[in-house]
Design an enzyme around this catalytic site. Structure first.
Site, mmCIF file in Angstrom:
data_model
loop_
_atom_site.group_PDB
_atom_site.id
_atom_site.type_symbol
_atom_site.label_atom_id
_atom_site.label_comp_id
_atom_site.label_asym_id
_atom_site.label_seq_id
_atom_site.Cartn_x
_atom_site.Cartn_y
_atom_site.Cartn_z
ATOM 1 N N GLY A 1 -56.126 -9.767 4.648
ATOM 2 C CA GLY A 1 -56.920 -9.296 3.933
ATOM 3 C C GLY A 1 -58.465 -9.856 4.213
ATOM 4 O O GLY A 1 -59.411 -9.565 3.378
ATOM 5 N N LYS B 1 -48.432 -4.515 -2.423
ATOM 6 C CA LYS B 1 -49.002 -5.925 -3.241
ATOM 7 C C LYS B 1 -49.018 -5.455 -4.833
ATOM 8 O O LYS B 1 -48.234 -4.359 -5.124
ATOM 9 C CB LYS B 1 -50.281 -6.581 -2.745
ATOM 10 C CG LYS B 1 -49.986 -6.940 -1.245
ATOM 11 C CD LYS B 1 -51.143 -7.652 -0.573
ATOM 12 C CE LYS B 1 -50.804 -8.105 0.934
ATOM 13 N NZ LYS B 1 -51.933 -9.013 1.281
ATOM 14 N N ASN C 1 -46.640 -3.322 2.699
ATOM 15 C CA ASN C 1 -46.667 -4.126 1.444
ATOM 16 C C ASN C 1 -47.822 -3.851 0.533
ATOM 17 O O ASN C 1 -48.803 -4.114 0.872
ATOM 18 C CB ASN C 1 -46.761 -5.771 1.833
ATOM 19 C CG ASN C 1 -46.854 -6.804 0.608
ATOM 20 O OD1 ASN C 1 -46.637 -6.412 -0.606
ATOM 21 N ND2 ASN C 1 -47.032 -7.817 1.035
ATOM 22 N N GLU D 1 -47.403 -14.072 9.626
ATOM 23 C CA GLU D 1 -48.539 -13.477 8.759
ATOM 24 C C GLU D 1 -49.435 -14.610 8.759
ATOM 25 O O GLU D 1 -49.215 -15.606 7.682
ATOM 26 C CB GLU D 1 -48.275 -12.915 7.642
ATOM 27 C CG GLU D 1 -47.426 -11.736 7.571
ATOM 28 C CD GLU D 1 -47.812 -10.957 6.183
ATOM 29 O OE1 GLU D 1 -47.839 -9.782 6.310
ATOM 30 O OE2 GLU D 1 -47.841 -11.550 5.258
ATOM 31 N N HIS E 1 -43.798 -14.371 1.113
ATOM 32 C CA HIS E 1 -45.111 -14.139 1.185
ATOM 33 C C HIS E 1 -46.077 -15.469 0.745
ATOM 34 O O HIS E 1 -45.880 -16.121 0.062
ATOM 35 C CB HIS E 1 -45.376 -12.785 0.556
ATOM 36 C CG HIS E 1 -46.788 -12.322 1.085
ATOM 37 N ND1 HIS E 1 -48.173 -12.732 0.788
ATOM 38 C CD2 HIS E 1 -46.919 -11.233 1.909
ATOM 39 C CE1 HIS E 1 -48.826 -11.922 1.363
ATOM 40 N NE2 HIS E 1 -48.062 -11.128 2.160
ATOM 41 N N GLU F 1 -49.007 -15.240 -0.214
ATOM 42 C CA GLU F 1 -49.748 -15.186 -1.558
ATOM 43 C C GLU F 1 -48.686 -15.877 -2.655
ATOM 44 O O GLU F 1 -49.184 -16.410 -3.752
ATOM 45 C CB GLU F 1 -49.875 -13.828 -1.781
ATOM 46 C CG GLU F 1 -51.301 -13.171 -1.133
ATOM 47 C CD GLU F 1 -51.129 -11.887 -0.798
ATOM 48 O OE1 GLU F 1 -50.508 -11.040 -1.435
ATOM 49 O OE2 GLU F 1 -51.959 -11.625 0.290
ATOM 50 N N SER G 1 -54.207 -7.981 8.578
ATOM 51 C CA SER G 1 -55.057 -7.021 9.088
ATOM 52 C C SER G 1 -54.846 -6.051 10.151
ATOM 53 O O SER G 1 -55.757 -5.817 10.948
ATOM 54 C CB SER G 1 -56.604 -7.924 9.253
ATOM 55 O OG SER G 1 -56.978 -8.642 8.452
#
Ligand code: 13P
Length: 252
Positions: free
Chosen positions: A173, A11, A9, A167, A95, A97, A213
């Protein structure tokens, strides 16, 4: 046997030129590796450029989002028709985010799932708890609510084309990865949920990816868990070296 997936991904990284460089490098170092499906998910602006470079390779293309309509007055949105037109086979949906910054809800995730499946795109649907959820012992409840929402009215036939990604939000991250045992426990929970809400065959066949991560150093142990069928990789997918190292380390 489930064929593992290693998906990158990207992003909101990579201009067209940078995307070309990255995908060419991935292609080169991938060689004839065929132990996992390799998927790249560039930003919309680089989708078609990347597709031109992987069209005849084993690398598959995914997008990072879509809208639940085929076309219309929806300024700034992207439809599944457009994603198919760019060469996408997969699309990431829900996702964290998108949930955190752009108001994605379990309901919108479900609408996106339905249209993606109708249009022949394979959703990689993301679920995951926040640190506060985990600390309050709400991990399973949150995951269950996300699964219930995402999979409402999805048919057994469509399930053949769905991939789930677990996730944990606190692991994205941050450099903090769930331990293999922690990740396996949630993956197992998801598979059990699929058994109860669809059936055992569907649960056995559904790929459940881990994300958060993932690095070449921790990929092997994570992917060795019974219910972890690959990874959804963020930061480490932005360099061919680390992305391919994850695929090669992880899949025996
Ligand atoms: P990182 O690998 O950078 O933690 O990101 C994970 C992710 O969000 C993939 O979708």
């Amino acid at each position: 046997m489930r064929v593992p997936i290693i998906a990158g991904n990207w992003k909101m990284y990579k201009t067209m030129g940078e995307a070309m460089g990255l995908v060419n490098a991935i292609k080169k170092s991938l060689g004839s590796f065929d132990k996992a499906e390799v998927v790249v998910c560039p930003p919309f602006t680089a989708l078609n450029t990347v597709y031109g470079l992987i069209e005849n390779s084993m690398i598959k293309l995914g997008a990072q989002n879509l809208l639940w309509e085929k076309e219309g007055a929806f300024t700034g949105e992207i439809s599944p028709v457009m994603l198919k037109d760019c060469g996408c086979e997969y699309v990431i949906i829900g996702h964290s985010e998108r949930r955190q910054y752009f108001g994605e809800t379990n309901e919108t995730v479900n609408k996106k799932m339905k249209l993606a499946l109708d249009m022949g795109l394979m959703p990689i649907v993301c679920v995951g708890e926040t640190l506060a959820d985990r600390e309050a012992n709400k991990t399973n409840a949150v995951i269950e609510a996300q699964l219930k929402g995402a999979f409402a009215d999805i048919s057994n036939d469509d399930m053949a084309n769905v991939v789930v990604a677990y996730e944990p939000v606190w692991g994205i991250g941050t450099g903090k990865t769930a331990t293999p045992d922690m990740a396996q426990a949630v993956h197992k929970f998801i598979r059990t949920w699929l058994t109860s809400n669809f059936n055992a065959d569907i649960a056995e066949a559904t790929r459940i990816l881990y994300g958060g991560s993932v690095k070449p150093e921790n990929a092997k142990e994570l992917m060795a868990q019974d219910d972890i069928d690959g990874g959804l990789i963020g930061g480490a997918s932005l360099k061919a070296e680390s992305f391919i190292a994850i695929a090669r380390n992880a899949i025996a």
